[in-house]
Design a protein around this motif. Structure first.
Motif, short mmCIF file in Angstrom:
data_model
loop_
_atom_site.label_atom_id
_atom_site.label_comp_id
_atom_site.label_asym_id
_atom_site.label_seq_id
_atom_site.Cartn_x
_atom_site.Cartn_y
_atom_site.Cartn_z
N THR A 176 0.80 -1.45 -0.09
CA THR A 176 -0.23 -0.23 0.00
C THR A 176 0.88 1.26 -0.15
O THR A 176 0.55 2.18 -0.77
N ALA A 177 1.78 1.30 0.85
CA ALA A 177 2.71 2.61 1.07
C ALA A 177 3.71 2.80 -0.28
O ALA A 177 3.63 3.64 -0.75
N GLN A 216 1.18 3.74 -3.00
CA GLN A 216 1.22 5.52 -2.75
C GLN A 216 1.96 6.46 -3.12
O GLN A 216 1.90 7.82 -3.82
N ALA A 222 -4.70 13.10 -3.09
CA ALA A 222 -5.17 12.12 -2.19
C ALA A 222 -6.40 11.50 -2.58
O ALA A 222 -6.53 10.25 -2.49
N GLN A 279 -5.18 8.65 -5.19
CA GLN A 279 -4.59 7.67 -4.56
C GLN A 279 -5.63 6.59 -3.79
O GLN A 279 -5.62 5.69 -4.00
N ALA A 280 -6.56 7.51 -3.20
CA ALA A 280 -7.55 6.71 -2.50
C ALA A 280 -8.60 5.76 -3.34
O ALA A 280 -8.66 4.68 -3.14
N LEU A 328 -6.55 2.78 -4.89
CA LEU A 328 -6.45 1.68 -3.86
C LEU A 328 -7.71 0.90 -3.85
O LEU A 328 -7.92 -0.15 -3.57
#
Length: 223
Positions: A17-18, A21, A41, A44-45, A48
Motif C-alpha cells: 500500500t505504501a 501511494q 489524495a 490515490q484513495a 487503492l
C-alpha cells in the motif's frame, strides 16, 4: 528441526500500500497536464479502492478511475506507466531486512513464495533489495501453480533441499499462506493484516504477529 523459512511477499515483507501511494504521487506528477484538477489524495484513495490489494487487473482499475474523474486519456498509458515504474520504490516493512540478514547468518535457508505475474513480482524483489537475501524465489506465473496449491510449497522445500516439516511459512493470507503450508506439514506464522481469519478455517498457525519485525531474535526451533 527447522532448517528453512518461506515468506510471502505482498503485505508480509513488502508494504504494498505504501509503495503504491509513493508511485501514484510520481505518476500524478508525470501526467499532471491531465490529472491536475483531481486532488492527489483522492487519486490515490480511489486507485487503492478499485485495485482491491492487487486482485483487479490494472486495465480495469485505470478505466474506472478515468471514467469517474471524466478524464480524456487512454488508460493503457497509465497501465504501461504502472508496469514500467510501479515498484520504484518497493518499500519493505520495518525490520524486514534485519530479519532476513539475521536468519541467513543463523544458517537458515530462505525462499520467497508469491502469487502474481513475473512482470509485477520480479521488480518488487529487485527494487526492494531482496534478490540477494533469498536462496529461491517462486513466482506463481513462472511456476504454473499458485498458493494454496500444495505443489508450490513442496517445490519450494525441494529446491531448498529440505523436508516440508523442516520449513516455516510466514504470510498474511490465512488460506493461501497459512492453510496452504499447514496442509503439507509445514509450520506457519500468520502476519495479521487487512485480511481477517476466516471462521470456517479450523487450522490455526503456530504463531501470529502483526509485523514480521516482531520475529527479530525469534527462536524458530520453538515452533
Amino acid at each position: 528441526m527447522i532448517k528453512a523459512l518461506l515468506f510471502d511477499l505482498d503485505e508480509t515483507l513488502l508494504d504494498r500500500t505504501a509503495s503504491i501511494q509513493v508511485f501514484l504521487a510520481h505518476q500524478y506528477s508525470r501526467f499532471a497536464n491531465v490529472l491536475a484538477h483531481v486532488p492527489l489524495a483522492q487519486y490515490q484513495a480511489r486507485f487503492l479502492l478499485y485495485d482491491e490489494h492487487g486482485y483487479v487487473a490494472k486495465e480495469i482499475v485505470y478505466r474506472r478511475l478515468l471514467n469517474e474523474f471524466g478524464l480524456a486519456l487512454d488508460p493503457m498509458l497509465l497501465v504501461e506507466d504502472f508496469y514500467a515504474n510501479g515498484w520504484q520504490p518497493a518499500l519493505l516493512f520495518p525490520g524486514v531486512t534485519e530479519l532476513l540478514e539475521q536468519t541467513r547468518q543463523d544458517g537458515y535457508k530462505l525462499a520467497i513464495v508469491t502469487s502474481g505475474s513475473v512482470r509485477t513480482q520480479q521488480p518488487k524483489l529487485v527494487h526492494g533489495g531482496l534478490n540477494g537475501l533469498f536462496d529461491q524465489a517462486l513466482i506463481s506465473e513462472a511456476e504454473g501453480v499458485r498458493k494454496p496449491d500444495a505443489e508450490i510449497f513442496l517445490r519450494a522445500a525441494d529446491r531448498l533441499e529440505v523436508q516440508p516439516h523442516e520449513c516455516v511459512m510466514v504470510g498474511d493470507n490465512p488460506r493461501a499462506d497459512v492453510w496452504g503450508a499447514l496442509q503439507v506439514g509445514m509450520k506457519a506464522i500468520w502476519r495479521q493484516g487487512h485480511l481477517p481469519w476466516p471462521s470456517a478455517l479450523a487450522q490455526r498457525p503456530q504463531r501470529t504477529v502483526t509485523s514480521v519485525g516482531e520475529l527479530l531474535g525469534f527462536d524458530w526451533q520453538q515452533l
